[in-house]
Design a protein around this motif. Structure first.
Motif, PDB file in Angstrom:
ATOM      1  N   SER A 114      45.352  37.182  44.856  1.00  0.00           N
ATOM      2  CA  SER A 114      44.683  36.637  46.035  1.00  0.00           C
ATOM      3  C   SER A 114      43.408  37.416  46.338  1.00  0.00           C
ATOM      4  N   ARG A 115      43.439  38.725  46.110  1.00  0.00           N
ATOM      5  CA  ARG A 115      42.242  39.543  46.335  1.00  0.00           C
ATOM      6  C   ARG A 115      41.151  39.181  45.324  1.00  0.00           C
ATOM      7  N   MET A 116      41.547  38.872  44.092  1.00  0.00           N
ATOM      8  CA  MET A 116      40.585  38.543  43.038  1.00  0.00           C
ATOM      9  C   MET A 116      39.865  37.215  43.293  1.00  0.00           C
ATOM     10  N   VAL A 117      40.538  36.277  43.968  1.00  0.00           N
ATOM     11  CA  VAL A 117      39.911  34.975  44.224  1.00  0.00           C
ATOM     12  C   VAL A 117      39.370  34.863  45.649  1.00  0.00           C
ATOM     13  N   GLY A 118      39.549  35.917  46.452  1.00  0.00           N
ATOM     14  CA  GLY A 118      38.903  35.972  47.751  1.00  0.00           C
ATOM     15  C   GLY A 118      39.624  35.314  48.908  1.00  0.00           C
ATOM     16  N   VAL A 119      40.952  35.156  48.818  1.00  0.00           N
ATOM     17  CA  VAL A 119      41.715  34.604  49.941  1.00  0.00           C
ATOM     18  C   VAL A 119      42.974  35.451  50.129  1.00  0.00           C
TER      19      VAL A 119
END
Length: 217
Positions: free
Chosen positions: A122-127
């Motif tokens: 989720s951190r890698m895709v920004g949400v």
């Protein structure tokens, strides 16, 4: 693809993306077919794998392959869309807002042996992870974890059919630390253990080959 189909498929698209499509369609092709080169991304690779591995018959096969063909078109259009990546609500599915969900899928399947945790993903895709799981379920019908599990098992099936790896090697290659866990999950999903599946597949393949050899010329 025929130009009339692209025009119909692209109805409702606006902005620079729409102008780009119109420009490409304006180029006359000798055979009247629209072509556009695209990169084979992990998403496209999975879609092609699902098409080649289709086991449905009759009307279900037609519906399944038709839906996958549309999915390939969508992935191809994503590469042509200059507006791709804008921050849009993930629940507005008609505006191309599934980008971060597809990105999350691509990240997972690019390294199924060591995928990131849900928090890392989720951190890698920004949400946040709640939003990711909710949107992932809305797009694919399953949670992030269940999608990864299914993908691993489908990939293990393909590797077993190739016939050049042992069950243990396949288990490790698709991300299972223990062969026992892999065999349990495989049987639950496909109905047979990996060893039984491999034996039956080889026997069925051998029978089909023998029938072809016995056919009169």
């Amino acid at each position: 693809m025929k130009p009339w189909f692209i025009k119909r498929f692209s109805q409702g698209i606006a902005g620079e993306f729409a102008r780009k499509i119109e420009t490409m369609l304006a180029v006359q092709k000798q055979d009247g077919v629209f072509r556009c080169p695209v990169l084979i991304t992990p998403s496209i690779h999975v879609c092609i794998h699902e098409i080649l591995g289709c086991t449905y018959v009759d009307a279900r096969r037609h519906l399944f392959l038709g839906s996958k063909a549309l999915e390939l078109i969508m992935f191809s259009f994503d590469q042509l869309n200059p507006d791709k990546g804008q921050d849009i609500s993930c629940f507005d599915l008609e505006t191309g807002s599934r980008n971060f969900v597809h990105k999350a899928r691509d990240i997972m399947i690019s390294d199924i042996k060591n995928p990131p945790s849900l928090t890392e993903l989720s951190r890698m895709v920004g949400v946040n992870k709640t939003t990711l799981n909710q949107c992932f379920r809305k797009v694919y019908g399953v949670t992030v974890f269940n999608f990864l599990r299914t993908f691993r098992l489908e990939e293990s099936k393909r590797l077993l059919q190739a016939g050049n790896r042992s069950v243990m090697e396949v288990a490790f290659e698709v991300g299972y630390a223990q062969q026992k866990t892999f065999s349990k999950e495989f049987k639950k999903y496909f109905g047979d253990t990996p060893s039984t599946f491999t034996r039956n597949y080889r026997q069925d393949t051998g029978n089909k080959r023998a029938k072809r050899l016995r056919r009169p010329f």
